[in-house]
Motif scaffolding. Structure first.
Motif, PDB file in Angstrom:
ATOM      1  N   VAL A   1      18.682   5.102 -58.592  1.00 35.88           N
ATOM      2  CA  VAL A   1      18.184   5.938 -57.495  1.00 35.88           C
ATOM      3  C   VAL A   1      17.040   5.232 -56.755  1.00 35.88           C
ATOM      4  O   VAL A   1      16.945   5.300 -55.522  1.00 35.88           O
ATOM      5  CB  VAL A   1      17.734   7.306 -58.041  1.00 35.88           C
ATOM      6  CG1 VAL A   1      17.079   8.140 -56.938  1.00 35.88           C
ATOM      7  CG2 VAL A   1      18.914   8.060 -58.628  1.00 35.88           C
TER       8      VAL A   1
ATOM      9  N   ILE B   1      18.538   2.700 -54.401  1.00 33.08           N
ATOM     10  CA  ILE B   1      19.148   3.327 -53.223  1.00 33.08           C
ATOM     11  C   ILE B   1      18.082   3.796 -52.247  1.00 33.08           C
ATOM     12  O   ILE B   1      18.280   3.746 -51.025  1.00 33.08           O
ATOM     13  CB  ILE B   1      20.045   4.500 -53.662  1.00 33.08           C
ATOM     14  CG1 ILE B   1      21.207   3.985 -54.513  1.00 33.08           C
ATOM     15  CG2 ILE B   1      20.587   5.258 -52.451  1.00 33.08           C
ATOM     16  CD1 ILE B   1      22.083   5.089 -55.083  1.00 33.08           C
ATOM     17  N   SER B   2      16.920   4.240 -52.760  1.00 32.07           N
ATOM     18  CA  SER B   2      15.870   4.743 -51.868  1.00 32.07           C
ATOM     19  C   SER B   2      15.309   3.665 -50.962  1.00 32.07           C
ATOM     20  O   SER B   2      14.755   3.975 -49.895  1.00 32.07           O
ATOM     21  CB  SER B   2      14.744   5.363 -52.698  1.00 32.07           C
ATOM     22  OG  SER B   2      14.047   4.373 -53.434  1.00 32.07           O
TER      23      SER B   2
ATOM     24  N   TYR C   1      25.349   3.434 -48.260  1.00 31.73           N
ATOM     25  CA  TYR C   1      24.066   2.738 -48.191  1.00 31.73           C
ATOM     26  C   TYR C   1      24.326   1.243 -48.311  1.00 31.73           C
ATOM     27  O   TYR C   1      25.330   0.804 -48.880  1.00 31.73           O
ATOM     28  CB  TYR C   1      23.114   3.198 -49.302  1.00 31.73           C
ATOM     29  CG  TYR C   1      23.648   3.007 -50.694  1.00 31.73           C
ATOM     30  CD1 TYR C   1      23.434   1.820 -51.396  1.00 31.73           C
ATOM     31  CD2 TYR C   1      24.373   4.001 -51.324  1.00 31.73           C
ATOM     32  CE1 TYR C   1      23.930   1.632 -52.676  1.00 31.73           C
ATOM     33  CE2 TYR C   1      24.874   3.833 -52.605  1.00 31.73           C
ATOM     34  CZ  TYR C   1      24.653   2.652 -53.277  1.00 31.73           C
ATOM     35  OH  TYR C   1      25.147   2.474 -54.530  1.00 31.73           O
TER      36      TYR C   1
ATOM     37  N   PHE D   1      22.297  14.665 -49.832  1.00 28.15           N
ATOM     38  CA  PHE D   1      23.313  13.931 -50.579  1.00 28.15           C
ATOM     39  C   PHE D   1      24.723  14.274 -50.117  1.00 28.15           C
ATOM     40  O   PHE D   1      25.536  13.391 -49.834  1.00 28.15           O
ATOM     41  CB  PHE D   1      23.178  14.224 -52.080  1.00 28.15           C
ATOM     42  CG  PHE D   1      22.385  13.185 -52.829  1.00 28.15           C
ATOM     43  CD1 PHE D   1      22.829  11.873 -52.919  1.00 28.15           C
ATOM     44  CD2 PHE D   1      21.189  13.516 -53.443  1.00 28.15           C
ATOM     45  CE1 PHE D   1      22.104  10.916 -53.601  1.00 28.15           C
ATOM     46  CE2 PHE D   1      20.452  12.569 -54.134  1.00 28.15           C
ATOM     47  CZ  PHE D   1      20.915  11.267 -54.217  1.00 28.15           C
TER      48      PHE D   1
ATOM     49  N   TRP E   1      22.060   9.043 -48.374  1.00 26.70           N
ATOM     50  CA  TRP E   1      21.642   8.797 -49.750  1.00 26.70           C
ATOM     51  C   TRP E   1      20.270   8.142 -49.866  1.00 26.70           C
ATOM     52  O   TRP E   1      19.518   8.479 -50.788  1.00 26.70           O
ATOM     53  CB  TRP E   1      22.703   7.971 -50.468  1.00 26.70           C
ATOM     54  CG  TRP E   1      23.938   8.742 -50.798  1.00 26.70           C
ATOM     55  CD1 TRP E   1      24.387   9.874 -50.183  1.00 26.70           C
ATOM     56  CD2 TRP E   1      24.871   8.454 -51.837  1.00 26.70           C
ATOM     57  NE1 TRP E   1      25.548  10.303 -50.761  1.00 26.70           N
ATOM     58  CE2 TRP E   1      25.877   9.453 -51.779  1.00 26.70           C
ATOM     59  CE3 TRP E   1      24.976   7.457 -52.792  1.00 26.70           C
ATOM     60  CZ2 TRP E   1      26.952   9.464 -52.654  1.00 26.70           C
ATOM     61  CZ3 TRP E   1      26.055   7.473 -53.669  1.00 26.70           C
ATOM     62  CH2 TRP E   1      27.031   8.463 -53.599  1.00 26.70           C
TER      63      TRP E   1
ATOM     64  N   SER F   1      17.488   9.902 -52.076  1.00 33.18           N
ATOM     65  CA  SER F   1      16.910   9.188 -53.219  1.00 33.18           C
ATOM     66  C   SER F   1      15.395   9.105 -53.107  1.00 33.18           C
ATOM     67  O   SER F   1      14.685   9.223 -54.108  1.00 33.18           O
ATOM     68  CB  SER F   1      17.510   7.782 -53.309  1.00 33.18           C
ATOM     69  OG  SER F   1      18.911   7.843 -53.469  1.00 33.18           O
TER      70      SER F   1
ATOM     71  N   ALA G   1      14.043  12.365 -54.243  1.00 31.48           N
ATOM     72  CA  ALA G   1      14.097  12.474 -55.696  1.00 31.48           C
ATOM     73  C   ALA G   1      12.991  11.653 -56.356  1.00 31.48           C
ATOM     74  O   ALA G   1      12.340  12.126 -57.307  1.00 31.48           O
ATOM     75  CB  ALA G   1      15.466  12.019 -56.199  1.00 31.48           C
ATOM     76  N   ILE G   2      12.753  10.445 -55.877  1.00 29.75           N
ATOM     77  CA  ILE G   2      11.708   9.600 -56.461  1.00 29.75           C
ATOM     78  C   ILE G   2      10.334  10.204 -56.221  1.00 29.75           C
ATOM     79  O   ILE G   2       9.470  10.217 -57.114  1.00 29.75           O
ATOM     80  CB  ILE G   2      11.795   8.179 -55.878  1.00 29.75           C
ATOM     81  CG1 ILE G   2      13.104   7.498 -56.295  1.00 29.75           C
ATOM     82  CG2 ILE G   2      10.607   7.348 -56.331  1.00 29.75           C
ATOM     83  CD1 ILE G   2      13.266   7.312 -57.784  1.00 29.75           C
TER      84      ILE G   2
END
Length: 304
Positions: A36, A39-40, A51, A265, A271, A275, A278-279
Motif C-alpha cells: 500500500v 502504491i501511495s 497505477y 478504491f 488507488w 493508499s 490508508a497510510i
C-alpha cells in the motif's frame, strides 16, 4: 553435555514460539503495508492495475527509471473534502469513545465487584452480541430508529411525541450504532483491570476516614487508568475508520474516512489517493498506541 543439549532445545523452542507471531505480522501486516505504501507514491493510470509502477525500465535510455510521486499526499492534505472528512471521523470516534467510557466504566466496576457466579453471567451477557453477525446487529438499529420504527411507535403510543422523530440517518444514529457495537471492547479491558485491584486498599482508606467518593478518586480511578487507556484505544482506533455503521445509519451529506477510502478504491479507482488515505490513517492511529506503550513503560514495576 546433557544439560547443554537441553538448554539448546529449550532455546530453540522459545525462538520458534516467538517466530510464529513475528512471521504472522510479517506476512499479514508488514508486506501488505509496504504494498500500500508503494502504491501511495505511484501515479494513477487508466489501466490494470490502475497505477504506474515505481520502477520501470526505459528502453530508449537503457536505464531503470524511478517515478516517486507525492501528489496524492499533497492532494490529501490540501483538499477540503478529505480534511473535513478526517476531522469529522476523529470527532465521531472521540465522542463515541467518551460515551463508551461513561457507560462501560460503571458496568465493568459492577461486574468486577459482583459474586463469581453473577460475574460469569454478566460477562456472558457482555459478549453475547458477538454471537450474532455484526451486519445484522447494525441492520436491527435501522428497524428501531426509522420513522415508523419501534422507538417512534412506542413514544407515540405513550403520548410523549405527536410526530415521529428523525432518528435515522443522523449523527445520533451513528453514535448509537458505534457505542452499541464497541461497548464490549471498553468493558472487557476495564473489567480485567478492576478485577485485579486489592480491596484492602479501600478498607484501609475507609479506616483512615476517607469517604467512598474520595477512595474511588484517589485509589480506584488512578489504578484503573491502564484499563481506561486500553479500552479507549480499542474503541477509538476502529471507530475512526468505521464504514458499515455510518453507511447504514449516518447522514448522506457527511462522510467518514472509511467511506471515502472505499469510494476511492472501488468507485473512482484512484488507488494512489486511496493508499495515501490508508497510510495517513495508519500513521495517525499508531501515535496513540505508541503513547500508551510509553505511559505503561513508565509505571513502577513494568518490565521487571
Amino acid at each position: 553435555m546433557a544439560r547443554s543439549n537441553q538448554a539448546l532445545r529449550q532455546g530453540a523452542g522459545r525462538r520458534l514460539v516467538v517466530a510464529v507471531p513475528y512471521a504472522w505480522l510479517l506476512l499479514f501486516f508488514l508486506v501488505p503495508f509496504l504494498i500500500v505504501l508503494k502504491i501511495s507514491f505511484s501515479e494513477a493510470r487508466v489501466a490494470m492495475p490502475p497505477y504506474a509502477p515505481l520502477l520501470e525500465w526505459a528502453e530508449e535510455a537503457r536505464r531503470l527509471v524511478v517515478t516517486f510521486n507525492v501528489d496524492s499526499y499533497v492532494f490529501l492534505l490540501t483538499d477540503g473534502l478529505y480534511v473535513s472528512t478526517l476531522l469529522y471521523s476523529v470527532q465521531v470516534a472521540a465522542i463515541s469513545t467518551l460515551l463508551c467510557l461513561a457507560l462501560g466504566y460503571p458496568m465493568a466496576y459492577a461486574i468486577a465487584r459482583a459474586t463469581p457466579r453473577l460475574r460469569n453471567l454478566y460477562l456472558m451477557l457482555v459478549v453475547l452480541p458477538f454471537w450474532t453477525s455484526f451486519l445484522l446487529r447494525v441492520y436491527a438499529w435501522v428497524g428501531l430508529l426509522k420513522t415508523d420504527g419501534v422507538i417512534n411507535n412506542v413514544l407515540t403510543a405513550l403520548g410523549l411525541i405527536d410526530a415521529p422523530l428523525t432518528l435515522l440517518y443522523t449523527d445520533f444514529a451513528v453514535y448509537v450504532g458505534i457505542v452499541y457495537s464497541y461497548l464490549p471492547f471498553m468493558i472487557l479491558p476495564l473489567y480485567a483491570n478492576l478485577e485485579k485491584h486489592d480491596l484492602q486498599l479501600l478498607e484501609a482508606a475507609a479506616d483512615l476516614g476517607a469517604r467512598p467518593v474520595t477512595s474511588f478518586l484517589r485509589i480506584t480511578l488512578p489504578l484503573s487508568l491502564p484499563g481506561v487507556i486500553a479500552g479507549s484505544l480499542l474503541v477509538f482506533i476502529p471507530a475512526v475508520g468505521e464504514y458499515v455503521i455510518p453507511s447504514l445509519l449516518g447522514p448522506t451529506d457527511q462522510l467518514m474516512i472509511g467511506r471515502v477510502l472505499s469510494d476511492e478504491f472501488f468507485a473512482n479507482r484512484d488507488w494512489p489517493v486511496a493508499s495515501a488515505v490508508a497510510i495517513t490513517m495508519l500513521v495517525l492511529l499508531v501515535m496513540p498506541i505508541l503513547l500508551f506503550q510509553r505511559l505503561q513503560g513508565r509505571q513502577p514495576g513494568v518490565g521487571r
